[in-house]
Each structure stands twice: as C-alpha cells, then as structure tokens.
Scaffold this active site. Structure first.
Site, short mmCIF file in Angstrom:
data_model
loop_
_atom_site.label_atom_id
_atom_site.label_comp_id
_atom_site.label_asym_id
_atom_site.label_seq_id
_atom_site.Cartn_x
_atom_site.Cartn_y
_atom_site.Cartn_z
N GLN A 26 0.82 -1.26 -0.03
CA GLN A 26 0.00 -0.08 0.11
C GLN A 26 0.89 1.22 0.04
OE1 GLN A 26 -2.65 -1.70 3.39
NE2 GLN A 26 -4.07 -0.60 2.17
N HIS A 46 -1.52 -5.57 -13.11
CA HIS A 46 -1.10 -5.33 -14.41
C HIS A 46 -1.72 -5.79 -15.34
CE1 HIS A 46 3.05 -4.15 -12.17
NE2 HIS A 46 2.46 -3.21 -12.16
N ASP A 59 2.43 0.76 -8.15
CA ASP A 59 3.70 0.57 -8.54
C ASP A 59 4.48 1.45 -8.00
OD1 ASP A 59 2.80 -1.24 -10.46
OD2 ASP A 59 3.04 -0.10 -12.32
N ARG A 84 3.80 0.33 12.92
CA ARG A 84 3.60 -1.02 12.64
C ARG A 84 3.60 -1.13 10.92
NH1 ARG A 84 -1.97 -3.81 10.98
NH2 ARG A 84 -1.03 -5.94 10.55
N HIS A 129 1.28 -9.15 4.50
CA HIS A 129 -0.12 -8.29 4.64
C HIS A 129 -0.37 -8.49 2.97
CE1 HIS A 129 -2.24 -4.56 6.56
NE2 HIS A 129 -2.74 -5.03 5.30
N ASN A 173 -1.48 -10.63 8.75
CA ASN A 173 -2.49 -9.69 8.68
C ASN A 173 -3.94 -10.30 8.20
OD1 ASN A 173 -3.34 -6.59 9.21
ND2 ASN A 173 -3.95 -6.86 7.07
N GLU A 174 -4.85 -10.30 9.06
CA GLU A 174 -6.43 -10.59 8.72
C GLU A 174 -6.42 -11.74 7.49
OE1 GLU A 174 -7.96 -6.89 6.71
OE2 GLU A 174 -8.05 -6.05 8.67
N ASN A 316 -7.49 -5.90 14.31
CA ASN A 316 -8.03 -4.81 13.54
C ASN A 316 -9.57 -4.52 13.79
OD1 ASN A 316 -5.20 -4.57 12.50
ND2 ASN A 316 -5.78 -5.53 10.39
N TYR A 318 -12.75 -2.05 13.15
CA TYR A 318 -13.18 -0.96 12.50
C TYR A 318 -14.71 -0.63 12.62
CZ TYR A 318 -9.07 -0.67 9.57
OH TYR A 318 -7.58 -0.39 9.16
N GLU A 386 -5.02 -1.99 14.12
CA GLU A 386 -5.51 -1.14 12.80
C GLU A 386 -6.91 -0.63 13.51
OE1 GLU A 386 -6.09 -2.31 8.99
OE2 GLU A 386 -4.06 -3.23 9.08
#
Ligand code: PNW
Length: 491
Positions: A26, A46, A59, A84, A129, A173-174, A316, A318, A386
């Site tokens: 990310q 791509h 990219d 993190r 991740h 992660n997740e 995490n 939300y 998160e």
C-alpha cells in the site's frame, strides 16, 4: 467537597504503545526496484487493471521506497511510540522460496528499521500483509499443502535478519481477507473464486503456517532475541439484533465465520475450527452432494501444535454490525461461507458511515469486541493493530469526522482497559494515504495527506494528526482540543 472535584481524567498508561500502521504494497512502490520479485498484487493489477476502481495500482503509490526518511520524520512529528509496517516477501525473497535473498531488499528494511530505532520508535513488523510472491501462487499459494513450509522458511530468514532489532512480530494480517476475499471470492488478489471451499482450505494452511513460524521463533530465536510473536485478525463487532435466543446464536455463528475460523484454533481451550460452524458446514456439504465436509479438520496433533501459538492477539477493528437469524438476509445461489453462516446483517441508520461502505461509527464498538475476546479466550494480551476512518480524496485537511471517530475509539479502548482487558497498544490506520486495494486511491485513511499527482509524493498533516499527537503526548483524550495552527514540528 464533591462539587469541587472534577471528573477524574482517564489516562492511558505510560507504557501503552501508541502507533500508526501501514502495509508494504500500500505504501512502498518500487514494485520492481532492484531484484524484487513479482507479487500477486503486481500480477493482478498489471494483467487486469479494471478490477481496481480507479484503474490504479501500487507500482509507486506513496513511494516509501524512496521516502522512508520522511516517513520516520512524520513518526517523530506525531511522537509515536511504535510503528507497524509489513515486509514484502518478494522484495526479500524474489522467488518466494528461500534459495535467494535480495541484498537490496534487505538493505531497504535495515535502513527503515535503523532510522526508526535512531529515534526510539519501536518497530512492529507484519511478515505478511497480502502480497504473496507470484511464483508461490503459481504453485498453489495458500491452497498448497506446502504453504506452511514455504512460510516457515521465509519467517526464519526474516527473524535471522531483523530479529536483533525487531521485538514485535505479527505473522499474518487479517486471515479472513486473505482466505475469504482472495480464495473464496474475487475481492482481493489472487481472485481464485473457489467459493465455499477456498476459505476453509486456506484457513487451515494459514493457521498451520502461523504456528510453524511461531514455534520456530520461540524455539530458535526468542531465547536470544527476546521478542514476542502474534497474529492480527480482523475482529469487528457482531452483536445480536434483538435479545432473542435465535439472534444471539446467529451472532455467534457470524463471529465464528468472520474471525472464529482463525482465532479458535490458536486461542481457544479446545483448539480446531469453531464447533457450531464446523457442524453446520459438514451438514450442508452432505446435503449439497459433497462426499465430505468442505471444511477440513485438524488432527489431534495439529490441534495441539496450533493451540496457544501466540504471545498476543492483534486486533484490527473498524465497525459493528447487528445480526439477525431471520431479517436482513440475502439469497445465495452457490455454496459459500456466507451461505454456510446464513444470517442477516444490519447497520442502524444513525451510525455514521465513512467513505468506505463497510466502515461505521458504532457505540462501544471496541469495548464490545475486546471484552468478548477477553471472556472467550482467557484474557489474552491484545494490541489494536489497526483502527481508522476513511474520507474522500477531495475532502481536504480538516477531517473532523476522522477526529470524532478516533476520539470515540480511544474512549472505547479506555472503557476496555477499565473492564480489565489486557490491552497494550493502539495503532491508527494509517500514517498516510495509500493504495486502498480494490478501491485504489478513492478512499483515504491517512493522518497525513499524500499528493499522488506530485512526483515527490509530498505528505501534509491533516487536522487529525495534530489531535492524535496531543493524545499521545498527554495520554488523555481532550475533546475540546483544537490545534492552534496546521504547522507541524518535532517536539
Ligand atoms: C484492513 N472490514 O482491511 C487492512 O488490513 C488494510 O490493509 C486496509 O487498508 C484497511 O483495513 C482499510 O480498509 C480491512 O470489512 C478490510 O471490516 C475489511 C474490513 C476491515 C479491514
């Protein structure tokens, strides 16, 4: 006398770790820098660019590969205790397999980590991740029975390379997003779409891989390096829509399907997949004409190997959802995790919604989730790894909705501490704007705005950055605090 005393200010403990979180694909860019190998996100964006809302990709994104010193400067501006971030597997092992280590990739992470340590910032490192080396996907990825072995090889290399300085490790992660969205469905790479099968196969391999890395660390690295190793699972809150027994059971099934699949084998007393959900999947599988359950089992040895394989539970968090046995349901035409769970999900109209459709601000959201984990899993050490709020690209630097979400979340975290939850830290998602997966750059989570039009990828603090900084500094949530200017300094 009582009239003179003001309400006692609630403080976060001095050793509570405040940080922010990011992920390699990310923020890093440098997708083919030096000898970095291709990942499943490189391949998907791509070869099939229209799967991303704005046709973008990672990219370059925030270009941390060339800006890591500025990132650490931002951490210092905020006064973070911890940061993190994740490692890109194919930057370290270009082939995915352990036969070749990239010197350039290792140098990048050494520089990043050393720059943090120079300023007393604790690195918290996620090994995975979502950016699997494409070569491993070509061999089956998380579906392959060899996956746990590949993952242990990678983990050992990483512990060896960075474990002298990194003391907080997160294996994955997740898992839900990896296994459900990537293998059962098409909402994340590698879009395998093995509906009703992929999520459960992936879940078992992932959990076995996690346990292998954990034991490798505890046996061969922790004795000399002295760190801790856990896993991060997305634990939103799913409560019953009404007090009825049916809705309470529906909410439990939903929790098992969303995160119990991954938490239960590791954190429960009994080990293995969650009981009620396994029974339901087994029964439905037979009804659907399969010769056996679509959900695999753990042998007794595997259960014992996985059970207790985490020093902490990374959460995490939300949103919250209200679950009903009968209302708000959808029709499913093929076997799937959602069809197996088969409950309705509801969000009351008065809970504010972020730019991301799934992200809402609910009362007591963190308190509900964490007290549930405390009671279910015998008070594990918990880090919130998160938590954050999205806005739209045009929304500017004054982000009062984000501020209100963070304040509410941190109040709820204080409530959890008061309730005896063993909560040791909180990582805000995210330090800066970044590539938001299928949503591209159309949803922004940053405390810092990033200008993606600008080749320098200039980062500018939002108002929320000043508010978070004040909370970290004082360890208190002052709901009246307003930054006196938008000029950031290092204190
Ligand atoms: C997390 N949900 O994903 C990821 O770890 C981050 O990489 C991502 O950028 C961030 O949250 C914001 O989306 C989630 O459905 C995906 O509640 C879905 C959910 C939660 C987190």
């Amino acid at each position: 006398c009582s009239a003179l005393t003001t309400k006692q200010e609630r403080r976060f403990p001095d050793d509570f770790l405040f940080g922010t979180a990011t992920a390699a694909y990310q923020i890093e860019g440098g997708w083919n820098a030096d000898d970095k190998g291709e990942s499943i996100w490189d391949r998907m964006t791509h070869s099939n660019p229209t799967v991303i809302k704005d046709l973008s990709n990672g990219d370059i994104t925030s270009d941390t590969y060339n800006n890591y010193k500025r990132d650490v400067e931002m951490m210092r501006e905020l006064g973070l205790d911890a940061y993190r971030f994740s490692l890109s597997w194919s930057r370290i092992l270009p082939n995915g397999l352990a036969n070749k280590v990239s010197e350039a990739g290792v140098a990048f992470y050494n520089n990043y980590i050393d720059e943090m340590l120079k300023y007393g910032i604790t690195p918290m490192v996620t090994l995975y991740h979502w950016d699997l080396p494409q070569k491993l996907q070509d061999l089956g990825g998380f579906m392959s029975p060899l996956f746990p072995e590949w993952y242990e090889d990678y983990a050992r290399i990483v512990f060896e390379l960075f474990g002298d300085r990194v003391k907080h490790w997160i294996t994955f992660n997740e898992p839900r997003e990896i296994c459900y969205e990537g293998y059962d469905w098409i909402s994340k790479a590698p879009q395998v779409n093995a509906t009703g099968i992929g999520v459960y196969r992936c879940a078992k391999n992932l959990v076995m891989a996690h346990a292998r890395a954990y034991h490798a660390y505890k046996n061969d690295f922790a004795p000399s390096q002295g760190g801790v190793c856990g896993i991060t699972i997305s634990v939103n809150w799913f409560g019953p829509k009404t007090d009825s027994e049916e809705d309470q059971f529906a909410a439990e099934l939903k929790r098992q399907g969303e995160w119990g699949l991954f938490a239960e084998p590791i954190f429960s007393e009994d080990g293995g997949f969650p009981k009620e959900l396994s029974e339901k999947v087994a029964q439905k599988s037979i009804e659907q004409g399969y010769p056996r359950s679509r959900m695999p089992e753990f042998t007794d040895d595997e259960k014992a190997f996985v059970k207790g394989s985490a020093d902490f539970f990374g959460v995490n968090h939300y949103s919250s959802f209200l679950i009903s046995a009968t209302e708000d349901k959808e029709e499913y035409v093929v076997p799937s995790l959602y069809d197996d769970v088969d409950v309705g999900s509801y969000v009351p109209g008065d809970w504010p919604t972020a730019a991301s459709s799934w992200l809402n601000k609910a009362p007591d959201s963190i308190l509900n989730a964490l007290t549930h984990l405390k009671n279910k899993y015998n008070s594990p050490v918990i880090y919130i790894t998160e938590n954050g709020w999205s806005t739209s690209p045009g929304d500017g630097l004054v982000d009062d909705d984000r501020i209100s979400y963070y304040r509410a979340s941190l109040e709820s975290a204080l409530d959890a501490l008061d309730a005896g939850v063993n909560l040791k830290g909180y990582m805000a998602w995210s330090l800066m704007d970044n590539f938001e997966w299928m949503e591209g750059f159309t949803e922004r989570f940053g405390l810092y705005h990033v200008d993606f039009e600008d080749p320098a990828r200039t980062r500018t603090p939002r108002k929320s950055a000043f508010v978070y900084k004040q909370i970290i500094k004082t360890r208190v949530i002052d709901h009246e605090y307003e930054p006196s200017s938008m000029t950031m300094t290092i204190d």
